[in-house]
Design an enzyme around this catalytic site. Structure first.
Site, PDB file in Angstrom:
ATOM      1  N   HIS A   1       3.668  -2.336   3.109  1.00  0.00           N
ATOM      2  CA  HIS A   1       3.649  -0.981   2.551  1.00  0.00           C
ATOM      3  C   HIS A   1       4.958  -0.741   1.803  1.00  0.00           C
ATOM      4  O   HIS A   1       6.022  -1.198   2.249  1.00  0.00           O
ATOM      5  CB  HIS A   1       3.480   0.062   3.653  1.00  0.00           C
ATOM      6  CG  HIS A   1       2.152  -0.001   4.348  1.00  0.00           C
ATOM      7  ND1 HIS A   1       1.853  -0.955   5.289  1.00  0.00           N
ATOM      8  CD2 HIS A   1       1.035   0.765   4.207  1.00  0.00           C
ATOM      9  CE1 HIS A   1       0.607  -0.783   5.709  1.00  0.00           C
ATOM     10  NE2 HIS A   1       0.092   0.251   5.076  1.00  0.00           N
TER      11      HIS A   1
ATOM     12  N   ASP B   1       0.820  -1.220   0.000  1.00  0.00           N
ATOM     13  CA  ASP B   1       0.000   0.000   0.000  1.00  0.00           C
ATOM     14  C   ASP B   1       0.849   1.263   0.000  1.00  0.00           C
ATOM     15  O   ASP B   1       1.997   1.269   0.452  1.00  0.00           O
ATOM     16  CB  ASP B   1      -0.886   0.033   1.257  1.00  0.00           C
ATOM     17  CG  ASP B   1      -2.026  -0.960   1.199  1.00  0.00           C
ATOM     18  OD1 ASP B   1      -2.070  -1.771   0.265  1.00  0.00           O
ATOM     19  OD2 ASP B   1      -2.873  -0.924   2.117  1.00  0.00           O
ATOM     20  N   ASP B   2       0.222   2.337  -0.479  1.00  0.00           N
ATOM     21  CA  ASP B   2       0.683   3.723  -0.304  1.00  0.00           C
ATOM     22  C   ASP B   2       1.751   4.197  -1.285  1.00  0.00           C
ATOM     23  O   ASP B   2       2.152   5.356  -1.231  1.00  0.00           O
ATOM     24  CB  ASP B   2       1.194   3.981   1.116  1.00  0.00           C
ATOM     25  CG  ASP B   2       0.126   3.793   2.167  1.00  0.00           C
ATOM     26  OD1 ASP B   2      -1.037   3.541   1.785  1.00  0.00           O
ATOM     27  OD2 ASP B   2       0.438   3.867   3.374  1.00  0.00           O
TER      28      ASP B   2
ATOM     29  N   HIS C   1      -6.104   3.062  -4.327  1.00  0.00           N
ATOM     30  CA  HIS C   1      -6.016   3.283  -2.869  1.00  0.00           C
ATOM     31  C   HIS C   1      -6.392   4.725  -2.519  1.00  0.00           C
ATOM     32  O   HIS C   1      -5.881   5.271  -1.537  1.00  0.00           O
ATOM     33  CB  HIS C   1      -4.597   2.962  -2.414  1.00  0.00           C
ATOM     34  CG  HIS C   1      -4.449   2.694  -0.942  1.00  0.00           C
ATOM     35  ND1 HIS C   1      -5.303   1.888  -0.220  1.00  0.00           N
ATOM     36  CD2 HIS C   1      -3.507   3.122  -0.050  1.00  0.00           C
ATOM     37  CE1 HIS C   1      -4.905   1.829   1.031  1.00  0.00           C
ATOM     38  NE2 HIS C   1      -3.824   2.584   1.171  1.00  0.00           N
TER      39      HIS C   1
ATOM     40  N   HIS D   1      -5.223   9.318   0.018  1.00  0.00           N
ATOM     41  CA  HIS D   1      -5.154   8.371   1.150  1.00  0.00           C
ATOM     42  C   HIS D   1      -6.216   8.754   2.190  1.00  0.00           C
ATOM     43  O   HIS D   1      -5.967   8.860   3.383  1.00  0.00           O
ATOM     44  CB  HIS D   1      -3.761   8.376   1.792  1.00  0.00           C
ATOM     45  CG  HIS D   1      -3.482   7.150   2.613  1.00  0.00           C
ATOM     46  ND1 HIS D   1      -3.618   7.120   3.979  1.00  0.00           N
ATOM     47  CD2 HIS D   1      -3.093   5.904   2.252  1.00  0.00           C
ATOM     48  CE1 HIS D   1      -3.307   5.915   4.436  1.00  0.00           C
ATOM     49  NE2 HIS D   1      -2.988   5.151   3.403  1.00  0.00           N
TER      50      HIS D   1
END
Length: 252
Positions: free
Chosen positions: A207, A59-60, A110, A114
């Protein structure tokens, strides 16, 4: 009143009450827990299968350093993964998304900023975040995302409705495979979390854009070879879901 008459009266009363009483079960509120959403296919936490397949998710990102290092490791161990990218983070890093796709990985949405579900002010603004992120992903040469992960794994009706409207499957992660690597708990704790809990069909949360010095890459240097040694195949989330669907179809 004789005992016989009393019993008859009691039985009659019970029968009448049963006939006129409302359906208590039907009137109870629907409990919208994990089981509720899994049965409807709204949210996926994991996909238990008989094959030794596991899905790593990141993620991210993307990030110029961490994503690149992770991609190199994945290539070394012939591993495929799913990257849930942030629109704002991806805006100037289309080359990394192109590389992810070229190397057989999968890219999911995503949100753009965020944005956590409890931070949503307007549904229209949230929808625009999803649309803008999809556009950036597609402009980088990747297919339109079919998978979506809400930041923090937090969801509400707006998130569910927006995802459905965009044609996404919401993907979270196996509860026993939250590495919490974003908090930098220590390389060994990340390693132990994954290796001690690995099961067929797990979706593991990592991540690839940790603020500060990430411990994820060092942990993956131990996790990938060990799981490969155990016979695990590293697949994308979509591949894992296809395996699950195929196994269900083959059930007698």
């Amino acid at each position: 009143m004789t005992i016989r008459k009393w019993l008859f009266a009691l039985a009659s009363t019970t029968l009448v009450c049963a006939l006129i009483a409302p359906d208590v079960k039907a009137s109870q509120p629907i409990i919208k827990d994990r089981t509720y959403y899994e049965k409807r296919g709204d949210i996926v936490w994991e996909a238990p299968v008989s094959k030794k397949q596991i899905a790593f998710t990141f993620d991210d990102g993307p990030d110029e350093e961490e994503t690149v290092q992770i991609l190199e490791l994945l290539k070394k161990y012939d591993a495929k993964a799913t990257f849930f990218v942030v629109g704002q983070q991806s805006k100037t890093k289309g080359h990394l998304i192109r590389r992810e796709i070229a190397e057989g990985h999968e890219v999911g949405n995503h949100t753009y900023f965020h944005t956590f579900a409890d931070q949503i002010k307007k549904k229209e603004d949230y929808m625009k975040e999803l649309e803008d992120t999809d556009r950036i992903i597609e402009e980088a040469g990747a297919p339109k995302p079919t998978l979506f992960r809400p930041p923090g794994g937090v969801y509400n009706d707006i998130v569910l409705e927006s995802a459905k409207k965009r044609g996404y499957t919401i993907v979270l992660w196996s509860w026993h495979q939250d590495t919490a690597d974003w908090s930098r708990p220590g390389k060994q704790r990340i390693i132990n979390k994954v290796l001690r809990n690995a099961r067929n069909g797990d979706i593991v949360l990592f991540h690839d854009n940790v603020h500060g010095q990430s411990q994820t890459v060092k942990a993956l240097e131990r996790i990938l070879p060990e799981l490969k040694k155990q016979g695990y195949q590293f697949v994308t989330v979509s591949e894992l879901l296809k395996t699950k669907e195929k196994e269900v179809m083959e059930l007698p």
